[in-house]
Write a protein that holds these residues in place. Structure first.
Motif, PDB file in Angstrom:
ATOM      1  N   HIS A 104       0.803  -1.223   0.000  1.00  0.00           N
ATOM      2  CA  HIS A 104       0.000   0.000   0.000  1.00  0.00           C
ATOM      3  C   HIS A 104       0.839   1.278   0.000  1.00  0.00           C
ATOM      4  N   GLY A 121      -8.340  -5.013  -3.568  1.00  0.00           N
ATOM      5  CA  GLY A 121      -7.144  -5.734  -3.169  1.00  0.00           C
ATOM      6  C   GLY A 121      -7.504  -6.770  -2.131  1.00  0.00           C
ATOM      7  N   THR A 126      -6.370  -2.014   1.646  1.00  0.00           N
ATOM      8  CA  THR A 126      -6.401  -1.466   0.286  1.00  0.00           C
ATOM      9  C   THR A 126      -7.117  -0.119   0.252  1.00  0.00           C
ATOM     10  N   SER A 136     -11.125   2.635  -3.322  1.00  0.00           N
ATOM     11  CA  SER A 136     -10.335   1.414  -3.150  1.00  0.00           C
ATOM     12  C   SER A 136     -10.791   0.719  -1.890  1.00  0.00           C
ATOM     13  N   GLY A 138     -10.786  -3.376   0.348  1.00  0.00           N
ATOM     14  CA  GLY A 138     -10.321  -4.742   0.496  1.00  0.00           C
ATOM     15  C   GLY A 138     -11.414  -5.740   0.178  1.00  0.00           C
TER      16      GLY A 138
END
Length: 419
Positions: A104, A121, A126, A136, A138
């Motif tokens: 990151h 991600g 993320t 963004s 996760g």
């Protein structure tokens, strides 16, 4: 329909004129990210999608950073799996040891994310890239596999909380203190599946590194994402990183929010999260004396060059207490080199610290700083759950680099203003 930044980014990615909170959408992805822990699971699932290769070799990134350089045989096998997949599918943005770093910090540094992007991600932090004006978040490894195969992901559009920032942070008070303060204020589920949008005139005084830290820990309040509007500092950062042309969105003046929270930055104090939740926050006005055994300064939260400079400012001319182990971990090779050439390594070494190659290592209890039963660490990382950095009877306290460095000197959690 009036929309927030997050809603506008998701609407564009879904090919829609507008979206609203709670709506289910299928969005096109700008980047799909995985690391050495999460990628192997996604790689195993990938063949089930019936695709010969990834949807776009330039829009998949794989970064071995958690247990790399390999800490044991299992870690070596995990990294080998990722390496082989990346080679087989000609993944452009595979970063081997020697050019890698903590994911990151690495992706923004390499210019792989820009404003207006939609990034998933297989790592919960993320959400860091919201500092660049991107959406963004996760996801799980199966969602990563789907993203690699199709270039798409489904989302439920999150509602938003607006944090209006005023004033300017005092000396030794940073973005880490701000996000810890917010998590302490609203709780670890206070923004559950919501977008945390940071705005107000106070934003202009925050560095990009502050913003990365704040968005990084949005997940610790349960948020789906954290996000800042693009300003001159963002554009300057993106240009220096060589990122693609940004697509800039602003929230409409009459966009709807679940809550609006005003924060005067000038009134914030250095903040520490006590075990075993990031929301268990205290300032030095109400903090007991806590003896520590270990200090970790690094991670995707606070391993950037400004963080290392902050630690060096405190440690210069001082020495780590003999009862303390102090570990410094630059987040990327570029940051490592920069810190070395600026003379920060000399300061750290003279102070009695150890300097590690870039790795997530101790943050998740992997290696490079595991705690034994009864030990306490103060760390610039992002989580302090039970057993997070080692034994279930150890304790982790979260703080800024200034506070962590000051604590290394005294052997107790220490206000840097008192040194």
């Amino acid at each position: 329909m009036q929309m927030t930044i997050t809603e506008k980014i998701l609407a564009k990615a879904a090919g829609l004129d507008s979206v609203h909170p709670g709506q289910l959408i299928m969005a096109n992805l700008s980047m799909v990210l995985g690391n050495d822990i999460t990628s192997p699971v996604a790689i195993k699932e990938f063949p089930k999608f019936g695709k010969k290769t990834v949807f776009d070799k330039d829009k998949v990134a794989m970064v071995p950073d958690h247990f790399a350089p390999n800490k044991d045989i299992k870690a070596a096998e995990q990294c080998k799996c990722v390496r082989c997949f990346a080679n087989e599918h000609n993944i452009t943005n595979y970063f081997e040891v020697g050019e890698a770093g903590i994911e990151h910090a690495l992706l923004p540094e390499k210019g792989l994310v820009t404003a207006g992007d939609v990034v998933i991600g297989a790592d919960s932090h993320t959400c860091t890239y919201g500092a660049l004006g991107a959406f963004s978040t996760g996801v799980g490894s199966t969602d990563m596999a789907c993203g690699m195969a199709t270039g798409k992901a489904w989302f439920k559009v999150p509602s938003s909380i607006k944090f209006v920032l005023k004033g300017k942070l005092k000396k030794y008070v940073t973005g880490k203190d701000l996000i810890l303060h917010i998590i302490g204020l609203i709780g670890v589920d206070g923004a559950l599946y919501k977008s945390m949008e940071f705005t107000g005139e106070g934003v202009s005084s925050l560095s990009m590194d502050d913003r990365f830290t704040i968005c990084n820990m949005a997940i610790e309040a349960g948020a789906k994402n954290g996000i800042f509007a693009v300003d001159d500092k963002t554009i300057e950062y993106l240009n220096e990183a060589g990122a693609a042309t940004p697509v800039i969105f602003e929230s409409d003046s009459d966009a709807q929010y679940d809550d609006v929270i005003e924060i005067d930055l000038s009134k914030l104090e250095s903040t520490v999260s006590f075990p075993h939740l990031p929301s268990n926050t205290k300032t030095f006005s109400n903090m007991p004396k806590v003896k520590i055994d270990q200090v970790v300064i690094g991670s995707c939260t606070n391993g950037r060059i400004s963080d290392l400079r902050a630690a060096a400012e405190i440690l210069k001319g001082r020495h780590v207490d003999k009862s303390v182990r102090a570990i410094i971990i630059p987040a990327t090779q570029k940051i490592y080199r920069q810190a070395m050439h600026e003379g920060l390594f000399d300061i750290f070494l003279d102070a009695g610290c150890v300097i590690s190659t870039p790795t997530c290592g101790p943050c998740l209890g992997g290696y490079m700083g595991i705690l034994a039963a009864g030990e306490r660490a103060i760390s610039t990382t992002n989580r302090n759950f039970v057993g997070r950095m080692g034994h279930v009877e150890s304790e982790v306290y979260l703080a800024s680099p200034h506070v962590a460095a000051a604590s290394a000197v005294t052997g107790y959690i220490t206000d840097p203003n008192t040194l």
